[in-house]
Design a protein around this motif. Sequence first.
Motif, PDB file in Angstrom:
ATOM      1  N   ASP A   1      -7.525   7.191 -41.111  1.00 59.96           N
ATOM      2  CA  ASP A   1      -7.832   8.606 -40.855  1.00 59.96           C
ATOM      3  C   ASP A   1      -8.766   9.121 -41.955  1.00 59.96           C
ATOM      4  OD1 ASP A   1      -7.903  11.285 -40.262  1.00 59.96           O
ATOM      5  OD2 ASP A   1      -5.726  11.536 -40.195  1.00 59.96           O
TER       6      ASP A   1
ATOM      7  N   ASN B   1      -8.788  13.084 -42.811  1.00 54.56           N
ATOM      8  CA  ASN B   1      -7.737  13.597 -43.684  1.00 54.56           C
ATOM      9  C   ASN B   1      -7.830  13.027 -45.088  1.00 54.56           C
ATOM     10  OD1 ASN B   1      -6.439  15.522 -42.102  1.00 54.56           O
ATOM     11  ND2 ASN B   1      -5.253  13.954 -41.031  1.00 54.56           N
TER      12      ASN B   1
ATOM     13  N   ASP C   1      -6.876  20.083 -34.482  1.00 53.65           N
ATOM     14  CA  ASP C   1      -6.905  19.095 -35.560  1.00 53.65           C
ATOM     15  C   ASP C   1      -7.548  19.726 -36.775  1.00 53.65           C
ATOM     16  OD1 ASP C   1      -6.430  16.674 -36.734  1.00 53.65           O
ATOM     17  OD2 ASP C   1      -8.119  15.649 -35.803  1.00 53.65           O
TER      18      ASP C   1
ATOM     19  N   SER D   1     -10.021  19.413 -40.011  1.00 52.34           N
ATOM     20  CA  SER D   1     -11.127  18.605 -40.512  1.00 52.34           C
ATOM     21  C   SER D   1     -11.738  19.294 -41.700  1.00 52.34           C
ATOM     22  CB  SER D   1     -12.188  18.406 -39.423  1.00 52.34           C
ATOM     23  OG  SER D   1     -12.787  19.640 -39.111  1.00 52.34           O
TER      24      SER D   1
ATOM     25  N   ARG E   1     -14.234  10.686 -36.677  1.00 46.48           N
ATOM     26  CA  ARG E   1     -12.921  10.635 -36.041  1.00 46.48           C
ATOM     27  C   ARG E   1     -13.035  10.124 -34.620  1.00 46.48           C
ATOM     28  NH1 ARG E   1      -8.838  14.725 -37.966  1.00 46.48           N
ATOM     29  NH2 ARG E   1      -9.541  15.220 -40.032  1.00 46.48           N
TER      30      ARG E   1
END
Length: 157
Positions: free
Chosen positions: A6, A9, A120, A122, A156
């Motif tokens: 990821d 993150n 989400d 970001s 992503r």
Amino acid sequence: MSREIDYGNLMHDAMRGLIRRVLLDVADNGLPGNHHFFITFDTSHPDAELADWLSDRYPGEMTVVMQHWYDGLEVTDDGFSITLNFGDAPEPLYIPYDAIRTFVDPSVEFGLRFEQQESDESSSVTLPVKADDDVAPEEKDAPAKDAQIVSLDSFRK
């Protein structure tokens, strides 16, 4: 089981770690030279602490300036506390790192912008940031027109 790295993150955490390291240095040694910070944060974040009159006046986000006068800067793993002057009224604040939306040091044209999305989280890195000393602090947190923005969403899946 399929597992992916990821990167979004991870970058998010790294940039907030950079802010923490900068603030730790300022807490230990003061602001060097002409360095100063414009920090925009989410005032409705559940862990943010600010006076009721400030959260009433800035219900979504607020930009604070850390420059000539500040007191009691304490930096932790999750955020920092500081007392700033609001019209001759010193007010303590606690700002969690994950409430920060922008962190700008116009003295060296450095800035970070963390964008929140509904589904989400970001982060984006914004470099350079141009600041005009004649612009009001409320207008300085607007995105710089000639800044290069790198969105982590493109990495992503």
